[in-house]
Design an enzyme around this catalytic site. Structure first.
Site, short mmCIF file in Angstrom:
data_model
loop_
_atom_site.label_atom_id
_atom_site.label_comp_id
_atom_site.label_asym_id
_atom_site.label_seq_id
_atom_site.Cartn_x
_atom_site.Cartn_y
_atom_site.Cartn_z
N TYR B 443 -52.06 36.12 -47.25
CA TYR B 443 -52.04 37.34 -46.88
C TYR B 443 -53.76 36.82 -46.21
O TYR B 443 -54.02 36.19 -46.24
CB TYR B 443 -52.07 38.99 -47.61
N GLU B 444 -53.64 37.43 -44.90
CA GLU B 444 -54.78 37.71 -44.05
C GLU B 444 -55.16 35.70 -43.56
O GLU B 444 -55.73 35.12 -43.39
CB GLU B 444 -55.94 37.94 -44.67
#
Lengths: 604, 604
Positions: B443-444
């Site tokens: 994620y990110e």
């Protein structure tokens, strides 16, 4: 939904283009009936069973897991029917002696069936797998009476089997076990002790479970020298084969694990009511020797388990990358009207897929080859040939278990990465594959133990003949490939790696015999990594040699496959082998940093 | 039970011996009150909170997870009290402007508190962490009115925040999003759309949740150029600050994930009843720009999350290896009377621990250093210094997120290995750390996206000034270390690696600007690996330079620590850096295998 267990085209390549499995029939009467047509039929049947029956139980096995209530373990609801179906097909002992209910097939063929079955639901497959292993112990070491009573029922799957080795204080160090066996007047032994981490130690799939148990006879020496093997059934067996009394083998707990939820991992108390009786299996105090005989096969099976997760992960990832639309093609980044494309068009995704492909193909080749060697060790034309192939099995086993499962976990993680956020969601298959795969690096001897086995036992075995034989086989492939223009440059790079590996093996071996022995063993695992990498490079070169030769006259439908073999080789040589070379360069120093560091320098 | 979150001695080394955090007070009025004593007090308080309050909730968070019923999400029972306690301590906005309720601390100090908090239970920490990030967006881009209504309540934690970015068809490709904003007469916007993978999207910790939402205003351009940012509260807020109507943000599902069970990952339907209203945050069609401003900080946070799992795993592993008795010392193998020893005495276990140690120390240094650079970017003595440090933040961010989380997962897996079979059992801490850590690679921005950012944006940024500044800092450390006899040889090896990295960066950069651009990006991730390795080598050299200099006059209790720094360096240079050199050698060819391979050559 399409099945993504494994890759039939590549399996066929292994069985027929690389290893000439059908040729085994000509080499030995024992395998005479297994011609190409029969082999293909067996693989297709295995594939059907895997896809239609086993795969649908995979997720349920993970989600439901096993439940312990009142000493009884319940397996996932779909398992009982599947277990019976599997046994109806007579798959459990397919490679064993027909006299005891086996099918007498070459182990090379079982490579393909193991791959399909384990890829479809390997936690389930552990029940028949362990039963097979336990049966094998009975076949090899049992008395006629033990075989008569137990063996056919085990090879048919009617009764299940396990292996009771680990105790809370005796894991990697088996010699520390404390389970005791007290001699009874009738020649049996009363067993007392606690075993943990027993896969399939208790379950509801069969009416009886047969436990081979490592224990120490009262008065026997300490350590591994005083360990004997016993056969301890869950229920005693009457003269007529019917079940007798409960034999005081009590399941005291099951583990809540990261993966393989479908397989029960049990703590067992033996003889806590003083009523557990076993019979000696093999000779007194020779239990460890018996274990070692079985170990190669058991470790290879673990290699297959890890690999099966990796190949499934690769197949899913390729399919997902073809379906998932996300982002523009990099070449069209500046075109505001460009459409999003399947992510397989993105260079980083392709790199990941090609890395998975090359590793999966390399691992598959190593595993099948070890099985092929095992067949040749059984049917070789003379003692020398049989010994040579047995030596190859020995030296390749730590790689087939240790290296392969290390890489398999990496591949599963890479597959998760290709799924992006979806990879982290349990609804999709990648999380379970990663979780299930992880234990293969630990059990049946941690991969660190495998590396010690490679360095400490296998390198020097028979004055180094097996390792020299292995290098000889690799050199043969290299010599052939150097004659093929399309892959000559890669062959030369692999030759350099092979030579370097030889040098490092010499240095490591010498260091292991010197006062710096600890330094050698501190580098055993990176050495195993390097040896495995070179083995993969060898296999990819072997594959590409065949493919490059066939490419020109190949049918259109086969060309992508053969071209793909050369690409796997190119990728491995250009991007991964340089790291192997770096690892080998580092190994030459046999770093003592880990040995020399003060314990107090670690945190905590 | 002792706490094994993190290593205070090493944290203090970072804060005071390496980075001179207290020196920031002299550089700027803004940080004037944060002298050494105050810093140590803050770290001790954070440690206390982490150990006594946060850590006890970690396992419950994992086992209980979040539950969705009737559109309401219930978090683990222990979380509500903890969330309030955390906010009482005013930790959420410790680095933010006191005007809005922050504590105005240097970010360098928050490195230590982030490490403790996230190591204790990072899925819990995501709630305040996301709230902080959302608040920061309001602070940077909000109108006075938006700040007045929302900001203090967010920075105090009274209301929570999120980030609504991902949609089923828009993950890595944010520009593909389809959530729409329709202009209302009163200047607000009616929002309609579906968002997924929203961390903390719905929960029971706060009475209101404030969602920054990326959406496209009707008629705006396609792609990223037409994306605007909106502020969408779960409940509308009345003029007097009290809660108004429900704002039609409905949680339609939560994900069953591999890890971070304590954090709710929600699917949210906005405006499915036509009643979801938001206000524009920042300028129209400039939503992506706003996101980018926040991204460095968010990515660094993810680096900390992964790292926190790794450092905890290392601490547990060291402790376990000291306690667990198994097997004889290798030097006493032949002595039948030798006793079993703690496994930390086994060379392969030591190697694993030292690898974990070196990587953890390297990662910690990178992360703290980025925070230090962020502080210097804010308080530097002139525009040039501030720009230089901002450039270092930019170029190091993909390494701090991408490289660090890749390595962190490796460390967590290594820690599990040291526990052997116990590592696979959920009762012990290693499985959760491994599972929680895995998402940080995704994620990110997946780590592949980070690598593209490094190669495609950061290398060439400002005509290459940031990367040249980074190399300059590294060279300074190398030059200093070459004057210290105990580590001179290692410094020379690192200098070679640094030069090689420079060469490869040049080649990669040029290839990225050529028709072979796809080949360059196919090698972006291995390039990130190499750059990260060199950054770790640099940091370990920096650490060892300080340690070697202090060693002679050090107190007896400090000597193992300083010696350990030199051992980490030696280990890295002798065993891991050679592989980095191999990787760099491979990168010089900028392999096109992954780009050239025919899609049909992949399996399936």
């Amino acid at each position: 939904m399409a099945q993504f267990i494994s890759d039939r085209r590549d399996i066929d390549f292994l069985l027929h283009e690389m290893l000439d499995t059908a040729g085994l029939a000509k080499k030995s009467e024992k395998f005479a009936e297994f011609n190409k047509k029969t082999i293909d039929l067996i693989v297709s049947e295995a594939r059907n069973l895997a896809v239609k029956e086993i795969l649908p139980t995979q997720k349920e096995g993970d989600e439901h897991g096993c439940v312990l209530e009142n000493g009884k373990v319940t397996t996932p609801p779909s398992f009982k029917r599947l277990y019976d179906l599997f046994n109806e097909g007579e798959w459990l002992a397919m490679t064993e002696d027909p006299e005891w209910g086996g099918q007498g097939m070459p182990r090379t063929i079982s490579s393909a069936t193991m791959e399909y079955f384990n890829g479809a639901n390997y936690p389930f497959m552990m029940y028949p797998g362990l039963t097979h292993g336990a049966g094998k112990l009975v076949e090899e070491f049992g008395t006629d009476e033990q075989k008569r009573v137990f063996l056919k029922k085990m090879y048919s799957g009617e009764w299940a089997g396990t292996m009771l080795l680990t105790e809370p204080g005796a894991g990697s160090d088996v010699g520390a076990l404390t389970t005791t066996a007290k001699r009874n007047d009738d020649g049996t032994f009363s067993i007392t002790g606690e075993k943990i981490f027993i896969s399939g130690g208790e379950h509801d799939l069969t009416e009886n479970i047969i436990h081979p148990v490592l224990a120490r006879i009262e008065g026997a020496p300490e350590g591994t020298k005083g360990i004997s093997l016993f056969l301890v059934p869950k229920f005693l067996v009457n003269e007529d084969g019917s079940l007798g009394e409960f034999n005081d083998v009590v399941c005291t707990g099951i583990e809540h694990k990261l993966g393989i939820h479908g397989n029960s991992t049990c703590s067992l108390a033996l003889g806590s009511n003083g009523k557990c009786v076993g019979t000696l299996l093999g000779e007194e105090n020779k239990g460890m020797k018996a274990m070692f005989v079985m170990m190669n096969e058991a470790r290879l099976l673990v290699g297959f388990q890890g690999f099966a997760c990796a190949t499934a992960s690769y197949m899913y990832a390729v399919n997902y990358a073809k379906q998932r639309i996300q982002g523009k093609n990099l070449l069209e980044m500046m075109d505001a009207n460009a459409k999003a494309v399947p992510i397989i068009q993105h260079p980083d995704v392709r790199r990941q897929l090609l890395k998975m492909k090359a590793l999966v193909e390399g691992m598959r080749s190593i595993l099948y080859y070890v099985n092929y060697c095992a067949d040749m060790a059984a049917i070789g034309k003379d003692e020398a040939e049989r010994a040579k192939y047995q030596g190859l099995v020995e030296v390749l086993t730590p790689i087939a278990k240790g290296y392969v499962t290390d890489r398999a976990f990496e591949v599963c993680s890479q597959g998760m990465q290709i799924y992006g956020g979806y990879g982290f969601i349990e609804e999709y298959p990648m999380a379970q594959l990663l979780r299930d795969c992880r234990i293969t690096m630990i059990y049946e001897g941690t991969n660190g133990i495998q590396a010690m086995d490679l360095l400490g036992r296998k390198l020097g075995m028979n004055k180094g003949k097996p390792i020299m034989d292995l290098f000889g086989e690799m050199q043969k492939t290299v010599a052939g490939a150097k004659e093929i223009p399309a892959i000559q440059a890669y062959a030369e790079k692999i030759e350099k790696a092979l030579n370097k590996l030889g040098e490092v093996a010499m240095t490591m071996g010498q260091t292991a015999m010197s006062p710096k022995v600890l330094n050698a063993f501190a580098n055993a695992h990176p050495f195993q990594d390097a040896a495995g990498d070179v083995a993969v490079a060898w296999m990819l070169l072997w594959r590409a040699s065949i493919s490059a030769t066939k490419l020109e006259k190949a049918k259109a439908k086969d060309k992508p496959f053969y071209n793909g073999q050369i690409k796997s080789l190119q990728f491995f040589v250009e991007t991964l082998l340089p790291m192997t070379m770096g690892n080998l360069a580092g190994l030459k120093t046999v770093s003592g940093a880990a040995v020399d560091i003060d314990e107090a320098s670690f945190a905590g």
